[in-house]
Design a protein around this motif. Structure first.
Motif, PDB file in Angstrom:
ATOM      1  N   THR A 187     -20.760  32.306 -38.684  1.00 25.90           N
ATOM      2  CA  THR A 187     -20.370  33.538 -38.007  1.00 25.90           C
ATOM      3  C   THR A 187     -19.046  34.010 -38.582  1.00 25.90           C
ATOM      4  OG1 THR A 187     -21.461  32.892 -35.940  1.00 25.90           O
ATOM      5  CG2 THR A 187     -19.763  34.584 -35.789  1.00 25.90           C
ATOM      6  N   THR A 188     -18.968  35.308 -38.887  1.00 21.87           N
ATOM      7  CA  THR A 188     -17.689  35.889 -39.288  1.00 21.87           C
ATOM      8  C   THR A 188     -17.132  36.659 -38.103  1.00 21.87           C
ATOM      9  OG1 THR A 188     -18.309  36.069 -41.618  1.00 21.87           O
ATOM     10  CG2 THR A 188     -16.504  37.469 -40.858  1.00 21.87           C
ATOM     11  N   TYR A 189     -16.053  36.149 -37.543  1.00 24.47           N
ATOM     12  CA  TYR A 189     -15.360  36.826 -36.451  1.00 24.47           C
ATOM     13  C   TYR A 189     -14.417  37.865 -37.051  1.00 24.47           C
ATOM     14  CZ  TYR A 189     -17.121  32.952 -33.681  1.00 24.47           C
ATOM     15  OH  TYR A 189     -17.948  32.034 -33.073  1.00 24.47           O
ATOM     16  N   VAL A 190     -14.287  38.984 -36.384  1.00 20.57           N
ATOM     17  CA  VAL A 190     -13.358  40.026 -36.821  1.00 20.57           C
ATOM     18  C   VAL A 190     -12.377  40.258 -35.682  1.00 20.57           C
ATOM     19  CG1 VAL A 190     -13.095  42.376 -37.668  1.00 20.57           C
ATOM     20  CG2 VAL A 190     -15.148  41.059 -38.267  1.00 20.57           C
ATOM     21  N   HIS A 191     -11.140  39.816 -35.906  1.00 22.31           N
ATOM     22  CA  HIS A 191     -10.128  39.855 -34.841  1.00 22.31           C
ATOM     23  C   HIS A 191      -9.184  41.048 -35.053  1.00 22.31           C
ATOM     24  CE1 HIS A 191     -11.358  35.896 -33.496  1.00 22.31           C
ATOM     25  NE2 HIS A 191     -11.210  35.420 -34.717  1.00 22.31           N
ATOM     26  N   PRO A 192      -9.200  42.020 -34.148  1.00 22.29           N
ATOM     27  CA  PRO A 192      -8.198  43.089 -34.218  1.00 22.29           C
ATOM     28  C   PRO A 192      -6.842  42.555 -33.744  1.00 22.29           C
ATOM     29  CG  PRO A 192     -10.145  43.747 -32.920  1.00 22.29           C
ATOM     30  CD  PRO A 192     -10.166  42.251 -33.057  1.00 22.29           C
ATOM     31  N   LEU A 193      -5.876  42.545 -34.643  1.00 24.29           N
ATOM     32  CA  LEU A 193      -4.538  42.051 -34.322  1.00 24.29           C
ATOM     33  C   LEU A 193      -3.531  43.189 -34.442  1.00 24.29           C
ATOM     34  CD1 LEU A 193      -4.586  38.622 -36.183  1.00 24.29           C
ATOM     35  CD2 LEU A 193      -5.210  39.109 -33.801  1.00 24.29           C
ATOM     36  N   ALA A 194      -2.375  42.989 -33.841  1.00 30.83           N
ATOM     37  CA  ALA A 194      -1.409  44.076 -33.714  1.00 30.83           C
ATOM     38  C   ALA A 194      -0.939  44.608 -35.070  1.00 30.83           C
ATOM     39  CB  ALA A 194      -0.217  43.622 -32.883  1.00 30.83           C
ATOM     40  N   ASP A 195      -0.671  43.704 -36.017  1.00 30.94           N
ATOM     41  CA  ASP A 195      -0.117  44.120 -37.306  1.00 30.94           C
ATOM     42  C   ASP A 195      -0.096  42.923 -38.246  1.00 30.94           C
ATOM     43  OD1 ASP A 195       1.966  42.556 -36.294  1.00 30.94           O
ATOM     44  OD2 ASP A 195       3.168  44.294 -35.717  1.00 30.94           O
ATOM     45  N   ALA A 196       0.486  43.106 -39.430  1.00 30.88           N
ATOM     46  CA  ALA A 196       0.565  42.023 -40.413  1.00 30.88           C
ATOM     47  C   ALA A 196       1.346  40.838 -39.872  1.00 30.88           C
ATOM     48  CB  ALA A 196       1.208  42.536 -41.706  1.00 30.88           C
ATOM     49  N   ASP A 197       2.373  41.109 -39.073  1.00 29.21           N
ATOM     50  CA  ASP A 197       3.152  40.012 -38.488  1.00 29.21           C
ATOM     51  C   ASP A 197       2.269  39.113 -37.623  1.00 29.21           C
ATOM     52  OD1 ASP A 197       5.662  40.603 -39.583  1.00 29.21           O
ATOM     53  OD2 ASP A 197       6.055  42.104 -38.046  1.00 29.21           O
ATOM     54  N   ALA A 198       1.306  39.708 -36.933  1.00 27.27           N
ATOM     55  CA  ALA A 198       0.418  38.914 -36.075  1.00 27.27           C
ATOM     56  C   ALA A 198      -0.458  37.994 -36.904  1.00 27.27           C
ATOM     57  CB  ALA A 198      -0.438  39.837 -35.216  1.00 27.27           C
ATOM     58  N   ILE A 199      -0.927  38.454 -38.069  1.00 35.33           N
ATOM     59  CA  ILE A 199      -1.712  37.585 -38.950  1.00 35.33           C
ATOM     60  C   ILE A 199      -0.865  36.408 -39.408  1.00 35.33           C
ATOM     61  CG2 ILE A 199      -2.902  37.423 -41.169  1.00 35.33           C
ATOM     62  CD1 ILE A 199      -3.829  40.270 -40.816  1.00 35.33           C
ATOM     63  N   VAL A 200       0.361  36.689 -39.830  1.00 35.57           N
ATOM     64  CA  VAL A 200       1.263  35.614 -40.260  1.00 35.57           C
ATOM     65  C   VAL A 200       1.515  34.653 -39.106  1.00 35.57           C
ATOM     66  CG1 VAL A 200       3.554  35.080 -41.142  1.00 35.57           C
ATOM     67  CG2 VAL A 200       2.326  37.097 -41.995  1.00 35.57           C
ATOM     68  N   ASP A 201       1.740  35.198 -37.919  1.00 40.86           N
ATOM     69  CA  ASP A 201       2.007  34.369 -36.746  1.00 40.86           C
ATOM     70  C   ASP A 201       0.817  33.468 -36.439  1.00 40.86           C
ATOM     71  OD1 ASP A 201       4.058  33.761 -34.990  1.00 40.86           O
ATOM     72  OD2 ASP A 201       3.253  35.021 -33.389  1.00 40.86           O
ATOM     73  N   TRP A 202      -0.394  34.006 -36.536  1.00 40.28           N
ATOM     74  CA  TRP A 202      -1.618  33.217 -36.308  1.00 40.28           C
ATOM     75  C   TRP A 202      -1.659  32.021 -37.257  1.00 40.28           C
ATOM     76  CZ3 TRP A 202      -6.720  34.931 -34.082  1.00 40.28           C
ATOM     77  CH2 TRP A 202      -7.747  34.025 -34.365  1.00 40.28           C
ATOM     78  N   LEU A 203      -1.415  32.283 -38.541  1.00 45.92           N
ATOM     79  CA  LEU A 203      -1.623  31.266 -39.563  1.00 45.92           C
ATOM     80  C   LEU A 203      -0.466  30.282 -39.693  1.00 45.92           C
ATOM     81  CD1 LEU A 203      -3.266  33.656 -42.137  1.00 45.92           C
ATOM     82  CD2 LEU A 203      -4.400  31.775 -40.951  1.00 45.92           C
ATOM     83  N   ARG A 204       0.672  30.599 -39.107  1.00 50.43           N
ATOM     84  CA  ARG A 204       1.807  29.667 -39.180  1.00 50.43           C
ATOM     85  C   ARG A 204       1.481  28.328 -38.546  1.00 50.43           C
ATOM     86  NH1 ARG A 204       7.331  32.096 -37.088  1.00 50.43           N
ATOM     87  NH2 ARG A 204       7.920  29.945 -37.530  1.00 50.43           N
TER      88      ARG A 204
END
Length: 257
Positions: A187-204
């Motif tokens: 399954t490919t989930y598609v997560h709407p996140l607030a901005d690029a900072d949120a992607i970085v925050d997720w992956l930290r």
């Protein structure tokens, strides 16, 4: 690697728990006496098992004191142990071994899966979900930034911290050889996140850890700055200002015959 940051991990708890919900929904067992959640993290997946099988004895295993502290706080009546899954050797056999987003950190999947299946009772299930996102921009850019900075030599092996995920055919074959029937999907989930900072925050708290842990605090800040610039280019804002994080995940439920 350093200990996991449970608080950072739980910033995206709803999104991280969705795959575990989908996985548990495909387990074909109506009655479970004992289950183990390996790599249980802060207990969000363990809680799903407890809720679905309230009469089962459920054990959560993890090698992170921080994660286990959160799990015990969340589920004070459940049992949790600090264990290295790679060396785990249980004294009993289980109806269910649940492994949500953990086996990608362990090597030699053909041998690992055969070993885990051997810990099941006849008719028991091994239920697994693994991120399959190493070819997504989020992860390819980790490697790009690691190779272009002053830390390149120290981070040369960072990409090897995670095991390369095999094909459907690989896992089907390995599990059949271990004596299982196999239900496998992606399954490919598609997560709407607030901005690029949120992607970085997720992956930290997950994928970035092998790249950040060897660096000093100052170097970590610079690495994250460069990584964020690349992420912002790779994940353009949508009409509502949010960015869409694609996240493929591989699943299988193997039932021991």
């Amino acid at each position: 690697m350093a200990d996991w940051n449970a608080g950072q991990y739980l910033k995206f708890e709803d999104e991280r728990t969705r795959p575990a919900i989908d996985l548990i929904g495909r387990i074909p067992l109506t009655e479970i006496r004992n289950a183990v959640d390996i790599g249980c993290g802060p207990g969000n997946s363990t809680g799903l098992i407890v809720e679905r099988h309230p009469n089962a004895h459920v054990l959560g295993l993890d090698n992170s004191p921080s994660m286990l502290a959160k799990a015990r706080e969340r589920l004070p009546r459940a049992a949790f142990e600090e264990v290295d899954i790679a060396a785990w050797q249980p004294d009993e056999r289980y109806d269910l071994i649940f492994a949500n987003a953990v086996l990608q950190w362990l090597p030699d999947h053909p041998h690992l899966l055969a070993r885990l299946v051997s810990f099941l009772k006849t008719g028991g299930c091994l239920a697994v979900q693994m991120p399959n996102n190493l070819q997504e921009p989020s992860h390819r850019l980790m490697e790009k930034v690691s190779q272009e900075g002053p830390w390149a030599e120290r981070l040369a092996s960072a990409s090897q911290a995670r095991e390369e995920i095999g094909s459907f055919e690989d896992y089907y074959s390995w599990l059949q050889r271990a004596g299982c029937s196999v239900d496998i999907w992606q399954t490919t989930y598609v997560h709407p996140l607030a901005d690029a900072d949120a992607i970085v925050d997720w992956l930290r708290s997950t994928g970035l850890r092998p790249y950040l842990d060897p660096l000093s605090p100052e170097e970590q800040s610079e690495y994250l700055r460069r990584y964020r610039v690349e992420i912002e280019k790779a994940y353009p804002a949508q009409q509502d200002g949010k960015v869409l994080l694609r996240f493929p995940r591989l699943f299988f439920v193997a039932r021991r015959q």
